[in-house]
Enzyme design. Structure first.
Site, mmCIF file in Angstrom:
data_model
loop_
_atom_site.group_PDB
_atom_site.id
_atom_site.type_symbol
_atom_site.label_atom_id
_atom_site.label_comp_id
_atom_site.label_asym_id
_atom_site.label_seq_id
_atom_site.Cartn_x
_atom_site.Cartn_y
_atom_site.Cartn_z
ATOM 1 N N GLU A 36 8.031 8.889 -8.992
ATOM 2 C CA GLU A 36 8.710 8.567 -7.734
ATOM 3 C C GLU A 36 9.500 9.754 -7.199
ATOM 4 O O GLU A 36 9.512 10.020 -6.003
ATOM 5 C CB GLU A 36 9.632 7.358 -7.920
ATOM 6 C CG GLU A 36 8.895 6.043 -8.127
ATOM 7 C CD GLU A 36 8.002 5.656 -6.946
ATOM 8 O OE1 GLU A 36 8.152 6.231 -5.861
ATOM 9 O OE2 GLU A 36 7.147 4.775 -7.122
ATOM 10 N N TYR A 119 15.475 4.085 -1.858
ATOM 11 C CA TYR A 119 14.038 3.907 -2.020
ATOM 12 C C TYR A 119 13.629 3.948 -3.486
ATOM 13 O O TYR A 119 12.954 3.047 -3.998
ATOM 14 C CB TYR A 119 13.228 4.961 -1.236
ATOM 15 C CG TYR A 119 11.827 5.028 -1.800
ATOM 16 C CD1 TYR A 119 10.917 4.021 -1.497
ATOM 17 C CD2 TYR A 119 11.462 6.011 -2.708
ATOM 18 C CE1 TYR A 119 9.655 4.007 -2.084
ATOM 19 C CE2 TYR A 119 10.210 6.006 -3.292
ATOM 20 C CZ TYR A 119 9.315 5.008 -2.979
ATOM 21 O OH TYR A 119 8.091 4.985 -3.572
ATOM 22 N N ASP A 137 9.884 2.622 2.268
ATOM 23 C CA ASP A 137 9.586 4.047 2.385
ATOM 24 C C ASP A 137 8.943 4.293 3.750
ATOM 25 O O ASP A 137 8.796 3.369 4.545
ATOM 26 C CB ASP A 137 8.649 4.500 1.256
ATOM 27 C CG ASP A 137 7.219 4.096 1.539
ATOM 28 O OD1 ASP A 137 7.023 2.977 2.038
ATOM 29 O OD2 ASP A 137 6.299 4.887 1.291
ATOM 30 N N CYS A 192 -3.155 2.707 7.537
ATOM 31 C CA CYS A 192 -2.207 2.723 8.665
ATOM 32 C C CYS A 192 -1.434 4.043 8.668
ATOM 33 O O CYS A 192 -0.213 4.072 8.565
ATOM 34 C CB CYS A 192 -1.259 1.529 8.545
ATOM 35 S SG CYS A 192 -0.336 1.155 10.056
ATOM 36 N N CYS A 199 -7.942 1.543 11.816
ATOM 37 C CA CYS A 199 -7.733 0.114 12.068
ATOM 38 C C CYS A 199 -8.970 -0.722 11.747
ATOM 39 O O CYS A 199 -8.866 -1.899 11.400
ATOM 40 C CB CYS A 199 -7.306 -0.113 13.514
ATOM 41 S SG CYS A 199 -5.740 0.693 13.951
ATOM 42 N N CYS A 202 -8.695 -2.076 8.350
ATOM 43 C CA CYS A 202 -7.418 -2.706 7.995
ATOM 44 C C CYS A 202 -7.585 -4.204 7.747
ATOM 45 O O CYS A 202 -8.149 -4.919 8.574
ATOM 46 C CB CYS A 202 -6.394 -2.481 9.096
ATOM 47 S SG CYS A 202 -4.792 -3.251 8.752
ATOM 48 N N CYS A 208 -2.075 -7.610 13.807
ATOM 49 C CA CYS A 208 -1.234 -6.454 14.154
ATOM 50 C C CYS A 208 -0.688 -6.537 15.577
ATOM 51 O O CYS A 208 -1.436 -6.585 16.555
ATOM 52 C CB CYS A 208 -2.043 -5.169 13.992
ATOM 53 S SG CYS A 208 -1.079 -3.675 14.331
#
Length: 318
Positions: A36, A119, A137, A192, A199, A202, A208
């Site tokens: 991370e 985060y 994030d 995205c 898209c 997606c 959306c």
DNA sequence: CATCCGTGGCT
DNA sequence: TAGCCAAGGAT
């Protein structure tokens, strides 16, 4: 109302997620934390090899704590923002000395560690300990902005409204919330994306709000990050010299690089024999920083603890 | 809260 | 090619 979104994203994640080593169930919480921190502002592909090296060399927090901070900075390589290496080393020291070598498993406990902000604390709580935590994030913010708010991009800075939205969208149970967090993040990373989102691939395109609104353009223009001629560039070049040096780099060498005086490869090599490789020195010289900028950058690195002053010159911290 | 802090792949 | 921008944090 969000159950449909949860199902679609979780199912998509189950089949399309990248096989990343820190997602392996056998990966330790320490490994998750290291990933991370490395992933803060640095792409996955560049983190992978360095993360593997770190895990092999320092499989537990205590292993890293036993090293000098300078070794952490050197092993950080060219991931960027080397202060992260310093803070990871500091976090390892806290974990080793105050937590008996084990990572805290609560968000608050994680948040107290150096280099761990909102985060990262939420991400480690969720991904290492399976906790229900609201992970926010840049990927998740962008997905939320489009999917729910109908905006092309999230606000320049994280807002309270975004935190509330993320919390409201988070599934109630631990297991689903973890998959949702990871799934939305992966969706932002792979589908995205900031530029030219895919898209057609997606799983929630039909839900959306941004698409429904006709994909309106961003309401503001993100300002770019200046680079050429900046202190960051010079600091980076200095750090590259120090990382490559096996002994302190004399100040006269660094100072000489700031002058307009041409420095040939020969004298540079002679001056820094065994202390630095010439490509790094050549790069710093090519920047031709003004003496005051060079001085300011060195002072900054010393103040940040990324470098120390020895009688022999400048070096990574011991 | 705006700014600073590295690096390199991608378009 | 020159910019864009990436799993942020600290101050």
């Amino acid at each position: 109302m969000t159950a449909k979104l949860h199902g679609a994203v979780v199912r998509w994640f189950a089949t399309e997620a990248r096989d990343l080593p820190w997602r392996d169930p056998r990966c330790s919480p320490w490994g998750v934390l290291v990933s991370e921190v490395m992933l803060q502002q640095t792409p996955v592909v560049r983190v992978l090899p360095v993360w593997r090296e770190w895990m092999e060399r320092w499989p537990r927090a205590a292993d890293l704590a036993a090293e000098s901070p300078g070794e952490a900075v050197r092993a950080w390589g060219r991931l960027g923002y080397p202060r992260r290496a310093l803070r990871l080393h500091a976090a390892a020291t806290v974990i080793a000395t105050e937590h008996d070598g084990e990572l805290p498993d609560s968000e608050d406990g994680l948040l107290a560690l150096p280099g761990v902000g909102g985060y990262t604390a939420a991400a480690v709580a969720a991904f290492a300990f399976g906790r229900r935590a609201s992970v926010v994030d840049t990927n998740i913010r962008r997905v939320h902005a489009r999917l729910v708010s109908g905006d092309a991009l999230p606000a320049p800075a994280l807002t309270a409204a975004e935190r509330r939205l993320a919390e409201a969208l988070l599934p109630d149970d631990d297991a689903t919330s973890v998959r949702w967090n990871a799934g939305v993040m992966e969706l932002g990373a792979l589908i995205c994306t900031a530029r030219s989102p895919k898209c057609s691939m997606c799983p929630v395109a039909d839900e959306c709000a941004w698409r429904a609104a006709g994909e309106p353009p961003p309401s503001y223009v993100p300002k770019g990050q200046a680079w050429h001629g900046t202190d960051r560039q010079v600091r980076g070049a200095i750090m590259a010299v120090l990382r490559g040096a096996s002994r302190p780099v004399p100040r006269v060498v660094l100072d000489g690089l700031a002058t307009a005086e041409p420095v040939t490869a020969e004298p540079v090599t002679a001056l820094t024999e065994g202390s630095a490789t010439s490509p790094e020195l050549a790069r710093l010289h090519a920047l031709a920083p003004a003496p005051e900028q060079l001085e300011r950058c060195i002072a900054g690195l010393l103040a940040d603890g990324l470098a120390v002053e020895l009688t022999g010159g400048l070096a990574l911290p011991h």
